[in-house]
Design a protein around this motif. Sequence first.
Motif, PDB file in Angstrom:
ATOM      1  N   PHE A  31      32.697  43.181 106.088  1.00 42.74           N
ATOM      2  CA  PHE A  31      31.592  42.336 106.532  1.00 42.74           C
ATOM      3  C   PHE A  31      31.335  42.558 108.024  1.00 42.74           C
ATOM      4  O   PHE A  31      30.183  42.642 108.465  1.00 42.74           O
ATOM      5  N   TYR A  32      32.413  42.631 108.807  1.00 44.77           N
ATOM      6  CA  TYR A  32      32.224  42.962 110.225  1.00 44.77           C
ATOM      7  C   TYR A  32      31.527  44.313 110.372  1.00 44.77           C
ATOM      8  O   TYR A  32      30.645  44.490 111.224  1.00 44.77           O
ATOM      9  N   GLY A  33      31.920  45.274 109.529  1.00 46.44           N
ATOM     10  CA  GLY A  33      31.281  46.583 109.572  1.00 46.44           C
ATOM     11  C   GLY A  33      29.796  46.493 109.251  1.00 46.44           C
ATOM     12  O   GLY A  33      28.976  47.176 109.879  1.00 46.44           O
ATOM     13  N   LEU A  34      29.425  45.646 108.307  1.00 44.98           N
ATOM     14  CA  LEU A  34      28.014  45.466 107.954  1.00 44.98           C
ATOM     15  C   LEU A  34      27.222  44.921 109.138  1.00 44.98           C
ATOM     16  O   LEU A  34      26.106  45.375 109.423  1.00 44.98           O
ATOM     17  N   THR A  35      27.790  43.926 109.824  1.00 44.43           N
ATOM     18  CA  THR A  35      27.077  43.365 110.986  1.00 44.43           C
ATOM     19  C   THR A  35      26.887  44.425 112.069  1.00 44.43           C
ATOM     20  O   THR A  35      25.834  44.473 112.717  1.00 44.43           O
ATOM     21  N   VAL A  36      27.891  45.263 112.267  1.00 42.31           N
ATOM     22  CA  VAL A  36      27.786  46.333 113.267  1.00 42.31           C
ATOM     23  C   VAL A  36      26.658  47.294 112.899  1.00 42.31           C
ATOM     24  O   VAL A  36      25.859  47.705 113.759  1.00 42.31           O
ATOM     25  N   LEU A  37      26.565  47.654 111.632  1.00 44.79           N
ATOM     26  CA  LEU A  37      25.510  48.572 111.197  1.00 44.79           C
ATOM     27  C   LEU A  37      24.122  47.972 111.423  1.00 44.79           C
ATOM     28  O   LEU A  37      23.186  48.673 111.816  1.00 44.79           O
ATOM     29  N   ILE A  38      23.989  46.662 111.192  1.00 43.72           N
ATOM     30  CA  ILE A  38      22.685  46.024 111.355  1.00 43.72           C
ATOM     31  C   ILE A  38      22.268  46.017 112.825  1.00 43.72           C
ATOM     32  O   ILE A  38      21.165  46.461 113.173  1.00 43.72           O
ATOM     33  N   TRP A  39      23.161  45.517 113.726  1.00 40.00           N
ATOM     34  CA  TRP A  39      22.712  45.461 115.119  1.00 40.00           C
ATOM     35  C   TRP A  39      22.629  46.849 115.749  1.00 40.00           C
ATOM     36  O   TRP A  39      21.896  47.040 116.733  1.00 40.00           O
ATOM     37  N   THR A  40      23.303  47.829 115.159  1.00 41.65           N
ATOM     38  CA  THR A  40      23.155  49.201 115.654  1.00 41.65           C
ATOM     39  C   THR A  40      21.744  49.718 115.417  1.00 41.65           C
ATOM     40  O   THR A  40      21.192  50.455 116.242  1.00 41.65           O
ATOM     41  N   LEU A  41      21.136  49.346 114.295  1.00 42.19           N
ATOM     42  CA  LEU A  41      19.746  49.746 114.046  1.00 42.19           C
ATOM     43  C   LEU A  41      18.821  49.220 115.138  1.00 42.19           C
ATOM     44  O   LEU A  41      17.911  49.922 115.600  1.00 42.19           O
ATOM     45  N   GLY A  42      19.045  47.986 115.558  1.00 42.33           N
ATOM     46  CA  GLY A  42      18.264  47.446 116.657  1.00 42.33           C
ATOM     47  C   GLY A  42      18.501  48.192 117.951  1.00 42.33           C
ATOM     48  O   GLY A  42      17.564  48.470 118.717  1.00 42.33           O
ATOM     49  N   GLU A  43      19.739  48.547 118.203  1.00 44.21           N
ATOM     50  CA  GLU A  43      20.072  49.321 119.401  1.00 44.21           C
ATOM     51  C   GLU A  43      19.391  50.688 119.389  1.00 44.21           C
ATOM     52  O   GLU A  43      18.893  51.168 120.420  1.00 44.21           O
ATOM     53  N   MET A  44      19.357  51.339 118.233  1.00 43.75           N
ATOM     54  CA  MET A  44      18.749  52.667 118.121  1.00 43.75           C
ATOM     55  C   MET A  44      17.256  52.632 118.413  1.00 43.75           C
ATOM     56  O   MET A  44      16.705  53.575 118.995  1.00 43.75           O
ATOM     57  N   LEU A  45      16.585  51.566 118.021  1.00 45.03           N
ATOM     58  CA  LEU A  45      15.162  51.433 118.315  1.00 45.03           C
ATOM     59  C   LEU A  45      14.931  51.099 119.783  1.00 45.03           C
ATOM     60  O   LEU A  45      13.957  51.540 120.398  1.00 45.03           O
ATOM     61  N   ASN A  46      15.840  50.347 120.357  1.00 44.49           N
ATOM     62  CA  ASN A  46      15.664  49.858 121.719  1.00 44.49           C
ATOM     63  C   ASN A  46      15.852  50.936 122.774  1.00 44.49           C
ATOM     64  O   ASN A  46      15.060  51.037 123.720  1.00 44.49           O
ATOM     65  N   SER A  47      16.876  51.742 122.644  1.00 43.36           N
ATOM     66  CA  SER A  47      17.285  52.616 123.745  1.00 43.36           C
ATOM     67  C   SER A  47      16.225  53.619 124.183  1.00 43.36           C
ATOM     68  O   SER A  47      15.870  53.670 125.371  1.00 43.36           O
ATOM     69  N   PRO A  48      15.679  54.469 123.296  1.00 45.06           N
ATOM     70  CA  PRO A  48      14.682  55.438 123.788  1.00 45.06           C
ATOM     71  C   PRO A  48      13.403  54.784 124.284  1.00 45.06           C
ATOM     72  O   PRO A  48      12.788  55.267 125.240  1.00 45.06           O
ATOM     73  N   SER A  49      12.993  53.690 123.663  1.00 44.22           N
ATOM     74  CA  SER A  49      11.796  52.988 124.127  1.00 44.22           C
ATOM     75  C   SER A  49      12.021  52.420 125.521  1.00 44.22           C
ATOM     76  O   SER A  49      11.157  52.506 126.404  1.00 44.22           O
ATOM     77  N   ASN A  50      13.187  51.818 125.745  1.00 46.92           N
ATOM     78  CA  ASN A  50      13.527  51.292 127.058  1.00 46.92           C
ATOM     79  C   ASN A  50      13.543  52.390 128.113  1.00 46.92           C
ATOM     80  O   ASN A  50      12.975  52.248 129.194  1.00 46.92           O
ATOM     81  N   ALA A  51      14.221  53.502 127.809  1.00 48.74           N
ATOM     82  CA  ALA A  51      14.423  54.558 128.800  1.00 48.74           C
ATOM     83  C   ALA A  51      13.104  55.172 129.250  1.00 48.74           C
ATOM     84  O   ALA A  51      12.890  55.396 130.448  1.00 48.74           O
ATOM     85  N   THR A  52      12.221  55.463 128.310  1.00 45.59           N
ATOM     86  CA  THR A  52      10.948  56.068 128.689  1.00 45.59           C
ATOM     87  C   THR A  52      10.044  55.070 129.406  1.00 45.59           C
ATOM     88  O   THR A  52       9.288  55.437 130.308  1.00 45.59           O
TER      89      THR A  52
END
Length: 450
Positions: A309-330
């Motif tokens: 279950f902890y692993g599932l939560t990590v996978l979910i918030w990682t998707l948000g992180e993946m969308l955030n990082s390149p948009s933020n950087a550019t």
Amino acid sequence: MRTMRGWLHDTAGGLPRTFWYLWTGTLINRLGSFVIIFLAIYLTQERNFSASQAGLVLGLWGVGGAAGTTIGGTLADRWGRRPTLLTAHLGATSMMLALGFARDLWSVALGALLLGLFAEAARPAFGAMMIDVVPDKDRLRAFSLNYWAINLGFACAAVLAGFATEAGYLLLFVVNAATTLTTALIIFVKVSETRKPLVTAAGRPTAPPRALRTILADRVYLGFVALNLFAALVFLQHISMLPIAMGDSGLSPATYGSVIALNGVLIVVGQLFVPRLIKNRSRSHVLALSAVVLGVGFGLTAFAETAWFYGLTVLIWTLGEMLNSPSNATLIAELSPSELRGRYQGVFSLSWQVAGATAPVLGGVVRERAGDDILWLGCALIGGLVAAAHLISGPTRERRVTALRAANQSVQPAAVGGRRAAEAEEAVTTAPAESLPTGSAESTAAGRGQ
């Protein structure tokens, strides 16, 4: 085969050589980034500090980082990117070893403070150098590639560090110091200074603006930084409170290492596809979606008890992180005036350091006084509020990008002789507006890159 070659060329082709040296240094450094991953566990289990004491040490790391990003941003613009990077990496190497040998609370706290200062002083110079050498049209994929390298190293480091603790925690500090030193050597041998004086189109030197006054007057940028601060308060709980919560659930440090490694694994597998996914999307919508997904992932931690279950939560918030990082950087790159790139990078990095200083303290206090459920559900609420704020402020940010792009086209790097200087000039010249991916009629589309 042709399709794969085409994808590789579209993903990694045509980027400057200096970018790849920086990329390599990032990967090596992150492969040994053991200490920050396991610092909370090290403090509570090896040094027998309380959760509040561990939060204090992590908070002082953030305080040192806040000072480091401010100093590093100023030095990157005035002294140069390369000397700032070298000094920061050598200082971090020394302090990493010192922290490994520290024993009592106050020596550990001082070591964390100084390590945060040196380690984070490199961030603005690194970001400014990346913007210097990569043309506008290539920045989205360049920052995605760098973010991919960070997380490839992070995924490997998280797993290896979990087993390396069996040989003693000191090994984590020694390996981390060695990889930081290796990155410094790559910069020393292969990377030249990229900061160039700017002149007007008529060939006249531009007068340097007053940095502090310019930044404080830039309410659009400061608003964007404030939103990142709140998102970072949520995100950084995975370093401070998540390992403690998993320990309370009876899970071992090695299990935490394996679970948190899912974050890096998912990013390694999927991050290189993200630029194409978000290329024609409104940045405001992408950032809002990332905040919602991040909040949901951390909010679900309130109900986790088992490793899966902890692993599932990590996978979910990682998707948000993946969308955030390149948009933020550019977006940071496009909101930064050319002559103040280092200091604008420093101000943005400051939001991470303020979060680094306050997230573990706030997380520890909320956890001890209100319980885990309130902590994690509060993270979900913050994610939703940040998403709404991105939707409201997005159009104003994009108008600011358009205005700044027009202003930047009136200045160019000072001419210097040689083929190498010509390449450097080409790298920092603003790309035509049509070469940038567009979102909506009102917005133009732009990681954790460090």
